[in-house]
Enzyme design. Structure first.
Site, PDB file in Angstrom:
ATOM      1  N   THR A 146       0.861  -1.179   0.000  1.00  0.00           N
ATOM      2  CA  THR A 146       0.000   0.000   0.000  1.00  0.00           C
ATOM      3  C   THR A 146       0.899   1.230   0.000  1.00  0.00           C
ATOM      4  O   THR A 146       1.791   1.354   0.834  1.00  0.00           O
ATOM      5  CB  THR A 146      -0.945   0.002   1.216  1.00  0.00           C
ATOM      6  OG1 THR A 146      -1.840  -1.116   1.104  1.00  0.00           O
ATOM      7  CG2 THR A 146      -1.771   1.279   1.278  1.00  0.00           C
ATOM      8  N   LEU A 147       0.666   2.103  -0.968  1.00  0.00           N
ATOM      9  CA  LEU A 147       1.458   3.313  -1.165  1.00  0.00           C
ATOM     10  C   LEU A 147       0.663   4.524  -0.688  1.00  0.00           C
ATOM     11  O   LEU A 147      -0.541   4.606  -0.938  1.00  0.00           O
ATOM     12  CB  LEU A 147       1.767   3.502  -2.656  1.00  0.00           C
ATOM     13  CG  LEU A 147       2.429   2.339  -3.386  1.00  0.00           C
ATOM     14  CD1 LEU A 147       2.246   2.481  -4.886  1.00  0.00           C
ATOM     15  CD2 LEU A 147       3.901   2.279  -3.024  1.00  0.00           C
ATOM     16  N   GLU A 148       1.328   5.456  -0.039  1.00  0.00           N
ATOM     17  CA  GLU A 148       0.681   6.707   0.360  1.00  0.00           C
ATOM     18  C   GLU A 148       1.348   7.843  -0.397  1.00  0.00           C
ATOM     19  O   GLU A 148       2.569   7.999  -0.359  1.00  0.00           O
ATOM     20  CB  GLU A 148       0.811   6.933   1.865  1.00  0.00           C
ATOM     21  CG  GLU A 148      -0.023   8.097   2.374  1.00  0.00           C
ATOM     22  CD  GLU A 148       0.773   9.378   2.547  1.00  0.00           C
ATOM     23  OE1 GLU A 148       0.195  10.449   2.331  1.00  0.00           O
ATOM     24  OE2 GLU A 148       1.961   9.313   2.883  1.00  0.00           O
TER      25      GLU A 148
END
Length: 188
Positions: A135-137
């Site tokens: 999961t990338l922010e």
């Protein structure tokens, strides 16, 4: 700890499924158009962002609480591009699924192409024996809307191998993000 080379990354991906799908060269263009590079590099692997985004919105005037996160704080977008509002953020995931070896810690750094536009990518380290989509922010630090491109490079993974395996891995601990697929929201 030593940083691992393109040869090691290629071997681990092809023989042990460490990265799937795996692109064994650096891709800089596709179909006569420029793309933000992805694939294996000298001492890392540039990951792509999937076309699955969650863009933060505060239409409900909610308080951001990592222990009790409200899913309604996001708008789901499935597209080849994602526009992040000024001073806001979006979550996405990698195209690639990772399986990290027990003696390896993986560090993720944002690509300078995005950083030079005020778009910061944040990912915590991928711990030994963790597996899943990352999961990338994306934080848009500018006062203008910012664009993220799906299926193009967004961050680089660096693989650090220890001289000995850890006593307790992420898998051994039963980590709460083990095996995650898709964009995963905070779990307390």
């Amino acid at each position: 700890m030593t940083i691992k080379s393109d040869k090691w990354i290629r071997r681990m991906a092809q023989e042990h499924g460490m990265i799937e799908p795996f692109v064994e060269r650096q891709v800089r263009g596709a179909d006569d158009s420029r793309v933000i590079s992805y694939g294996v590099s000298s001492y890392g692997y540039d990951v792509r962002c999937a076309a699955e985004f969650k863009v933060f919105t505060n239409i409900h005037s909610a308080v951001v609480d990592p222990k009790n996160f409200d899913e309604k704080s996001f708008v789901d977008i499935n597209s080849d591009v994602c526009i992040i509002p000024p001073n806001s953020f979006a979550l996405a995931r990698t195209v690639e699924y990772f399986r990290i070896p027990r003696d390896v810690l993986t560090i993720c750094l944002g690509k300078s192409t995005y950083a030079r536009c005020g778009i910061i990518v944040n990912v915590t380290p991928l711990e030994p024996e963790w597996e899943g989509h990352v999961t990338l922010e994306f934080s848009n630090t500018t006062n203008l809307p910012a664009k993220i491109y799906a299926n193009e490079g967004v961050a680089q993974m660096l693989f650090l191998q220890s001289d000995e395996a850890c006593e307790v891995s992420y898998k051994d601990r039963g980590g709460k993000y083990q095996g995650q697929r898709g964009v995963t929201l905070p779990k307390a």
